[in-house]
Design a protein around this motif. Structure first.
Motif, short mmCIF file in Angstrom:
data_model
loop_
_atom_site.label_atom_id
_atom_site.label_comp_id
_atom_site.label_asym_id
_atom_site.label_seq_id
_atom_site.Cartn_x
_atom_site.Cartn_y
_atom_site.Cartn_z
N UNK A 203 2.29 -35.82 27.55
CA UNK A 203 3.09 -34.60 27.60
C UNK A 203 4.01 -34.56 28.81
N UNK A 204 3.49 -34.78 30.01
CA UNK A 204 4.36 -34.77 31.19
C UNK A 204 5.50 -35.79 31.13
N UNK A 205 5.24 -36.96 30.54
CA UNK A 205 6.30 -37.96 30.46
C UNK A 205 7.40 -37.54 29.48
N UNK A 206 7.01 -36.88 28.39
CA UNK A 206 8.02 -36.39 27.45
C UNK A 206 8.88 -35.32 28.13
N UNK A 207 8.24 -34.43 28.86
CA UNK A 207 8.98 -33.37 29.56
C UNK A 207 9.89 -33.97 30.63
N UNK A 208 9.41 -35.01 31.31
CA UNK A 208 10.24 -35.66 32.32
C UNK A 208 11.46 -36.31 31.68
N UNK A 209 11.27 -36.90 30.51
CA UNK A 209 12.39 -37.51 29.79
C UNK A 209 13.44 -36.47 29.45
N UNK A 210 12.98 -35.31 29.00
CA UNK A 210 13.92 -34.24 28.64
C UNK A 210 14.65 -33.72 29.87
N UNK A 211 13.91 -33.55 30.97
CA UNK A 211 14.55 -33.08 32.20
C UNK A 211 15.57 -34.09 32.72
N UNK A 212 15.33 -35.36 32.41
CA UNK A 212 16.25 -36.40 32.84
C UNK A 212 17.49 -36.51 31.97
N UNK A 213 17.57 -35.64 30.97
CA UNK A 213 18.76 -35.60 30.12
C UNK A 213 18.66 -36.35 28.82
N UNK A 214 17.47 -36.80 28.46
CA UNK A 214 17.31 -37.53 27.20
C UNK A 214 17.67 -36.64 26.02
N UNK A 215 18.49 -37.19 25.13
CA UNK A 215 18.92 -36.46 23.94
C UNK A 215 18.17 -36.93 22.69
N UNK A 216 17.36 -37.97 22.84
CA UNK A 216 16.54 -38.49 21.75
C UNK A 216 15.43 -39.34 22.36
N UNK A 217 14.35 -39.53 21.60
CA UNK A 217 13.17 -40.24 22.11
C UNK A 217 12.69 -41.27 21.10
N UNK A 218 12.45 -42.49 21.55
CA UNK A 218 11.90 -43.55 20.72
C UNK A 218 10.44 -43.75 21.13
N UNK A 219 9.50 -43.35 20.26
CA UNK A 219 8.07 -43.45 20.55
C UNK A 219 7.58 -44.79 19.99
N UNK A 220 7.22 -45.71 20.89
CA UNK A 220 6.86 -47.06 20.46
C UNK A 220 5.43 -47.11 19.93
N UNK A 221 5.13 -48.21 19.23
CA UNK A 221 3.81 -48.38 18.63
C UNK A 221 2.75 -48.54 19.71
N UNK A 222 1.62 -47.84 19.53
CA UNK A 222 0.52 -47.90 20.50
C UNK A 222 -0.67 -47.15 19.93
N UNK A 223 -1.89 -47.67 20.09
CA UNK A 223 -3.07 -46.93 19.65
C UNK A 223 -3.20 -45.57 20.33
#
Length: 323
Positions: A203-223
């Motif tokens: 959760x914190x990393x997604x929020x950090x990405x958004x605060x950094x100006x990310x306009x889209x997110x690529x969620x990579x494969x991971x268990x």
């Protein structure tokens, strides 16, 4: 039943009988150890056991599942792997590279079956055709798929100049992250990589990405990311952040868009490989398999909820659209 119909049915079923019979004639029960971040209720396990059942290995009859390794945290993998080896299981089903490495460290003789990003590149097997050692499974072409998903994501958000990647620090290869950044740079897009070491950092990393100006997110494969996919759906929706996921099932479960092989089908493949091992085929001789079918699924309902419009050209290319 008419004689001709009976003969047809008999012929169709005969091919599967010898396989199942070989397992049952020995009069023994096979012990399977599970080493996975997720619990038995996760969507991939029912198809896995259903496929084993079809091949003659039935839980509660001639198949005993040692369940102590379900829903285990990554840092617990080595200890649980050692317990499974001590329990003398006949095979270990390992969820991802971290689990497979823990199992390999615990045993060089008990067969290990796993599904990972790149089994050769991650050093888990010698080659796809001849894995050697005691490990085989499914290699999901992650590097190629990560790049393809990034292309689709940029096509979905063509005006984006900042995009983020959410990756598992336990499995992300630095060279893959650099390749994704270089590909984005070639399109005039800045790509920020956000690594998570443990589930509570997602959760914190997604929020950090958004605060950094990310306009889209690529969620990579991971268990780990797969296990927390519902949390990721909720967080990205709250931030109105369009996100791409590793399989079509993600879009069906509430994510925006997913591209790749179906996880449930890959676990059926794993079950067929395990059945070969249970039927006395050497695990070193069971080739590593790769997915052959890839699907694009788009959740228009999810897009509407975050006020996002998916380009019509992309919708037309989708194998499945959730209205």
């Amino acid at each position: 039943m008419k004689r001709r119909a009976f003969i047809t049915l008999l012929g169709g079923a005969a091919a599967s009988w010898p396989f199942a019979a070989r397992a049952q004639q020995a009069g023994r029960a096979y012990r399977l150890g599970v080493l996975h971040n997720q619990g038995p209720q996760s969507p991939q396990f029912p198809p896995f056991y259903d496929e084993l059942r079809r091949l003659g290995f039935v839980e509660g009859q001639n198949l005993i599942v040692d369940s102590r390794g379900y829903a285990v945290r990554t840092e617990q993998f080595p200890a649980v792997a050692a317990e499974l080896v001590k329990a003398q299981v006949d095979a270990i089903l390992a969820g991802g590279a971290a689990a497979a490495r823990a199992a390999q460290a615990a045993t060089r003789t008990i067969p290990i079956l796993t599904l990972t990003d790149d089994m050769v590149g991650q050093g888990l097997v010698a080659s796809l055709a001849r894995p050697g050692g005691n490990t085989t499974g499914i290699s999901i072409l992650a590097t190629e798929l990560d790049s393809k998903r990034q292309e689709i994501l940029m096509e979905m958000v063509p005006a984006a100049r900042r995009v983020a990647v959410l990756a598992d620090a336990n499995t992300a290869a630095p060279e893959n992250m650099r390749a994704l950044q270089e590909a984005a740079r070639a399109r005039g897009v800045e790509l920020a990589v956000h690594l998570v070491e443990r589930p509570e950092r997602i959760g914190p990393q997604i929020e950090e990405a958004r605060r950094g100006g990310a306009e889209a997110l690529n969620v990579l494969a991971s268990p780990i990311l797969y296990a927390r996919r519902l949390d990721i759906f909720e967080r990205t929706a709250a931030l109105r952040l369009p996100a791409m996921y590793q399989s079509p099932e993600f879009a069906e479960e509430g994510g925006l868009i997913g591209y790749g092989p179906r996880i449930t089908q890959m676990f059926r493949q794993l079950a067929r490989q395990l059945a070969k091992v249970f039927s006395s085929e050497k695990v070193s001789d069971v080739p590593v398999e790769q997915p052959t079918r890839f699907e694009l699924a788009i959740n228009l309902q999810g897009a509407k909820a975050i006020g996002f419009e998916v380009p019509p050209s992309l919708v037309l290319r989708a194998d499945k659209v959730i209205e």
